[in-house]
Design an enzyme around this catalytic site. Structure first.
Site, PDB file in Angstrom:
ATOM      1  N   THR A 105       0.835  -1.207   0.000  1.00 13.47           N
ATOM      2  CA  THR A 105       0.000   0.000   0.000  1.00 13.47           C
ATOM      3  C   THR A 105       0.869   1.256   0.000  1.00 13.47           C
ATOM      4  O   THR A 105       0.584   2.220  -0.722  1.00 13.47           O
ATOM      5  CB  THR A 105      -0.931  -0.016   1.234  1.00 13.47           C
ATOM      6  OG1 THR A 105      -1.715  -1.210   1.169  1.00 13.47           O
ATOM      7  CG2 THR A 105      -1.851   1.179   1.270  1.00 13.47           C
ATOM      8  N   LYS A 118      -7.670  -1.071  -5.493  1.00 12.76           N
ATOM      9  CA  LYS A 118      -7.545  -2.240  -4.619  1.00 12.76           C
ATOM     10  C   LYS A 118      -8.721  -3.135  -4.989  1.00 12.76           C
ATOM     11  O   LYS A 118      -9.850  -2.938  -4.525  1.00 12.76           O
ATOM     12  CB  LYS A 118      -7.614  -1.806  -3.144  1.00 12.76           C
ATOM     13  CG  LYS A 118      -7.501  -2.953  -2.151  1.00 12.76           C
ATOM     14  CD  LYS A 118      -6.070  -3.409  -1.936  1.00 12.76           C
ATOM     15  CE  LYS A 118      -6.020  -4.531  -0.904  1.00 12.76           C
ATOM     16  NZ  LYS A 118      -4.647  -4.929  -0.563  1.00 12.76           N
ATOM     17  N   GLY A 156      -2.514  -5.906  -5.203  1.00 16.09           N
ATOM     18  CA  GLY A 156      -3.012  -7.231  -4.843  1.00 16.09           C
ATOM     19  C   GLY A 156      -3.315  -7.312  -3.353  1.00 16.09           C
ATOM     20  O   GLY A 156      -3.169  -6.349  -2.601  1.00 16.09           O
ATOM     21  N   ALA A 157      -3.773  -8.487  -2.927  1.00 15.31           N
ATOM     22  CA  ALA A 157      -3.943  -8.765  -1.491  1.00 15.31           C
ATOM     23  C   ALA A 157      -2.969  -9.890  -1.173  1.00 15.31           C
ATOM     24  O   ALA A 157      -2.905 -10.887  -1.897  1.00 15.31           O
ATOM     25  CB  ALA A 157      -5.379  -9.186  -1.212  1.00 15.31           C
ATOM     26  N   GLY A 158      -2.181  -9.732  -0.106  1.00 16.26           N
ATOM     27  CA  GLY A 158      -1.185 -10.746   0.227  1.00 16.26           C
ATOM     28  C   GLY A 158      -0.140 -10.871  -0.869  1.00 16.26           C
ATOM     29  O   GLY A 158       0.211  -9.890  -1.518  1.00 16.26           O
TER      30      GLY A 158
END
Ligand SMILES: Nc1ncnc2c1ncn2[C@@H]1O[C@H](COP(=O)(O)OP(=O)(O)OP(=O)(O)O)[C@@H](O)[C@H]1O
Ligand SMILES: [Mg+2]
Length: 244
Positions: free
Chosen positions: A18, A38, A113-115
């Protein structure tokens, strides 16, 4: 004309994706039309207040950046698991449509992305599939500390296997009092991947009033295309030392 899409991934959750996505958006926005997305937020009830979007908004202030969260799930879990537990299947195709629509009206679309890269979105799709479907290049964010060589190499190998070009590696949170571990990790990256642009962001206070202050971006190796003309200072590695 569709602009470029850059997918910001990392070696893990909580490594600085982030921070890096917001810093890139702030760096590019004075010169280009930038979107910052996001697509899959977990662990947030109101993403503009408690998701990564909140950091984007605090960091970018009045900068003209099109900021979006597409899917938000309350539990802080991998998207596929959070979606299953919330009984809200993730519509990957719909998220792709939204990202592509943003890319059509932007010069650059930054997608966080996430993770990490192989985290699952559904039983069939993971983050790498999503980045590939967007024809994106990757920004890989990694920690400066012990363990980062293995995590980063695993991520770069996975990217290569999936045919995803890596735009740059960003080491985020480089400590002011860096010792042998952090400096030698940088040297190892530079020697192992001489053609890979490497950006180092300092450990900064991330103060809510000015979240991007003190990141002091420096470049090691070639300039990444996305930052061409942005005049990043070069980082000089110290001579090998024995302190720790
Ligand atoms: N340059 C930096 N200076 C100071 N702290 C940093 C820096 N980069 C990362 N961090 C630390 O890492 C934490 C997580 O950063 P960030 O929220 O950007 O990670 P992330 O990879 O986006 O996590 P998620 O997977 O939840 O989206 C920050 O709250 C901060 O503590
Ligand atoms: Mg994040």
């Amino acid at each position: 004309m569709t602009g470029r899409t850059v997918f910001v991934t990392g070696t893990d959750t909580g490594v600085g994706k982030t921070v890096v996505a917001a810093w890139l958006a702030a760096t590019l926005a004075p010169h280009q039309r930038v979107a910052l997305v996001k697509p899959f937020q977990t662990g947030a009830v109101d993403p503009a207040a408690d998701g990564d979007e909140a950091f984007y908004r605090a960091a970018l202030g009045d900068e003209a950046v099109d900021i979006r969260t597409l899917v938000s799930l309350p539990e802080p879990l991998a998207p596929s698991i959070a979606a299953e537990r919330a009984n809200e299947p993730i519509d990957v195709a719909a998220a792709l449509v939204e990202c592509r629509a943003l890319a059509k009206k932007s010069d650059i679309t930054l997608v966080e992305g996430a993770g990490g890269l192989l985290v699952s979105l559904t039983a069939e799709h993971d983050m790498a599939d999503f980045a590939a479907a967007l024809d994106a290049s990757l920004v890989v964010v990694a920690r400066p500390s012990l363990g980062t060589l293995n995590h980063t190499t695993l991520t770069l190998e996975a990217a290569e296997r999936r045919g995803l070009p890596v735009e740059m590696l960003v080491i985020s949170g480089f400590p002011k009092d860096a010792g042998v571990t952090e400096w030698e990790n940088l040297r190892w990256f530079r020697d192992r991947y001489p053609a890979l642009p490497l950006v180092v962001l300092a450990e900064a206070p991330l103060a809510p009033s000015d979240p991007l202050a003190g990141l002091e971006p420096h470049l090691l190796g070639p300039i990444p295309p996305v930052l061409a003309g942005r005049g990043l200072p070069t980082l000089d590695l110290p001579a090998q030392s024995s302190d720790s």
